[in-house]
Design an enzyme around this catalytic site. Structure first.
Site, PDB file in Angstrom:
ATOM      1  N   TYR A 187       0.843  -1.207  -0.056  1.00  0.00           N
ATOM      2  CA  TYR A 187      -0.085  -0.077   0.033  1.00  0.00           C
ATOM      3  C   TYR A 187       0.952   1.327   0.031  1.00  0.00           C
ATOM      4  O   TYR A 187       0.452   2.421   0.533  1.00  0.00           O
ATOM      5  CB  TYR A 187      -1.047   0.098   1.198  1.00  0.00           C
ATOM      6  CG  TYR A 187      -1.958  -1.163   1.104  1.00  0.00           C
ATOM      7  CD1 TYR A 187      -3.071  -0.889   0.424  1.00  0.00           C
ATOM      8  CD2 TYR A 187      -1.851  -2.291   2.040  1.00  0.00           C
ATOM      9  CE1 TYR A 187      -4.120  -2.034   0.528  1.00  0.00           C
ATOM     10  CE2 TYR A 187      -2.571  -3.367   1.821  1.00  0.00           C
ATOM     11  CZ  TYR A 187      -3.867  -3.135   1.109  1.00  0.00           C
ATOM     12  OH  TYR A 187      -5.003  -4.159   1.098  1.00  0.00           O
ATOM     13  N   SER A 188       2.024   1.171  -0.465  1.00  0.00           N
ATOM     14  CA  SER A 188       3.137   2.142  -0.496  1.00  0.00           C
ATOM     15  C   SER A 188       2.821   3.494  -1.201  1.00  0.00           C
ATOM     16  O   SER A 188       2.238   3.316  -2.466  1.00  0.00           O
ATOM     17  CB  SER A 188       4.277   1.644  -1.060  1.00  0.00           C
ATOM     18  OG  SER A 188       5.341   2.855  -1.328  1.00  0.00           O
ATOM     19  N   ASN A 189       2.771   4.725  -0.407  1.00  0.00           N
ATOM     20  CA  ASN A 189       2.283   6.168  -1.088  1.00  0.00           C
ATOM     21  C   ASN A 189       3.647   6.093  -2.092  1.00  0.00           C
ATOM     22  O   ASN A 189       3.426   6.927  -3.244  1.00  0.00           O
ATOM     23  CB  ASN A 189       2.462   6.826  -0.022  1.00  0.00           C
ATOM     24  CG  ASN A 189       0.989   7.072   0.825  1.00  0.00           C
ATOM     25  OD1 ASN A 189       0.136   6.997   0.424  1.00  0.00           O
ATOM     26  ND2 ASN A 189       1.430   7.253   1.988  1.00  0.00           N
TER      27      ASN A 189
END
Length: 308
Positions: free
Chosen positions: A70-72
């Site tokens: 879920y990395s920005n």
């Protein structure tokens, strides 16, 4: 600096409510979340610095970087590389879920090649980087979260003259890169408070290391790390945190993310209630974007941040 498109200039937004008036506190939010719809907040600044450096070195680079499911950072990097026509590879910690979540679907749709590695392999990023550097010419590696010297120097530009007049500037901290840049930009005007999104008290050492690399000739002392508002650790949430974010959105129309900025604002309000800021203080809080992080919270917990 504007190697990637910037849609809107940052601006300071005043927050008004009875608590602040009662404590004689002036609170402002710097709206870094609005500068780009996909490369928002501190990610725009970090990637601007890195991509400018990369393009200065090669006309045909490939970018390799790292992040969780879920990395920005993966999300923003995929968008920035698509805009500039730079091939990019995202090393994903752990298995890639099928069907893919919204974050990884977006990154893949933007052209990022996603490669999953085990969590044990992921810990040795240097070995992974060396493997790809042997087979891909003009490969440039950007670390997880985008934090390196280029990113720190780029983040100094977040600071403007109005911020230097504030008593306190508050910023969320995950890797410490944005905070280090703001400390450098503030030049010992006011106090910079970093609100750690991680459990534990080790980010101060990380920030110290970044400051020594980026600003070796400067004595930057006016800062400290706040470690009391992580709500269980990185990417962990609590009912109390979600209720605060929903209430803040209802009162001010500003959506906070649950991993970084929401925890910082929760901490600021708690410190105000506890009279930890002197009466008459002016506070600037940096909204570092990251709102796509709600994708994971919605998928895992079914929480709507705008419903209260």
């Amino acid at each position: 600096m504007n190697v990637i498109t910037r849609f809107q200039e940052s601006f300071l937004q005043r927050i008004s409510e009875p608590l602040l008036g009662d404590r004689e506190i002036s609170l402002w939010i710097r709206r870094e979340d609005l500068i780009h719809p996909e490369i928002s907040g501190n990610k725009w600044w970090k990637l601007s610095g890195n991509l400018q450096e990369i393009l200065d070195k090669s006309s045909s680079p490939t970018l390799l970087t790292f992040g969780g499911a879920y990395s920005n950072h993966l999300y923003a990097t995929a968008s920035a590389c698509a805009e500039l026509g730079i091939p990019c590879i995202g090393i994903v910690r752990g298995e890639i879920p099928e069907p893919r979540n919204a974050t990884l679907t977006f990154a893949s749709d933007k052209g990022m090649e996603l490669v999953s590695v085990s969590r044990s392999e992921y810990r040795n990023n240097a070995q992974i980087s060396e493997k790809y550097q042997r087979i891909i010419p003009n490969l440039y590696v950007v670390p997880e979260g985008g934090t390196n010297e280029a990113a720190v120097l780029s983040c100094t530009a977040i600071v403007d003259d109005r911020m230097k007049e504030m008593n306190y500037v508050c910023v969320p901290a995950g890797t410490g890169g944005t905070m280090a840049g703001i400390i450098g930009g503030m030049e010992n005007h006011g106090v910079v408070l970093g609100f750690s999104a991680l459990k534990g008290d080790f980010l101060s050492e990380e920030v110290n290391g970044l400051l020594k690399k980026a600003f070796p000739e400067r004595d930057l002392k006016h800062w400290r790390m706040i470690t009391d508002y992580h709500h269980g650790g990185y990417a962990r949430i609590s009912d109390e945190l979600i209720a605060f974010i929903q209430s803040f959105y209802g009162a001010h129309g500003i959506l906070l993310d649950p991993v970084y900025t929401g925890k910082m604002m929760f901490g600021i309000y708690d410190m105000i209630r506890r009279d930890l800021f002197p009466a008459g203080s002016s506070i600037c809080a940096i909204h570092t974007g990251g709102l796509q992080g709600w994708n994971g919270i919605r998928e895992r917990y079914g929480i709507d941040p705008t419903s209260f």
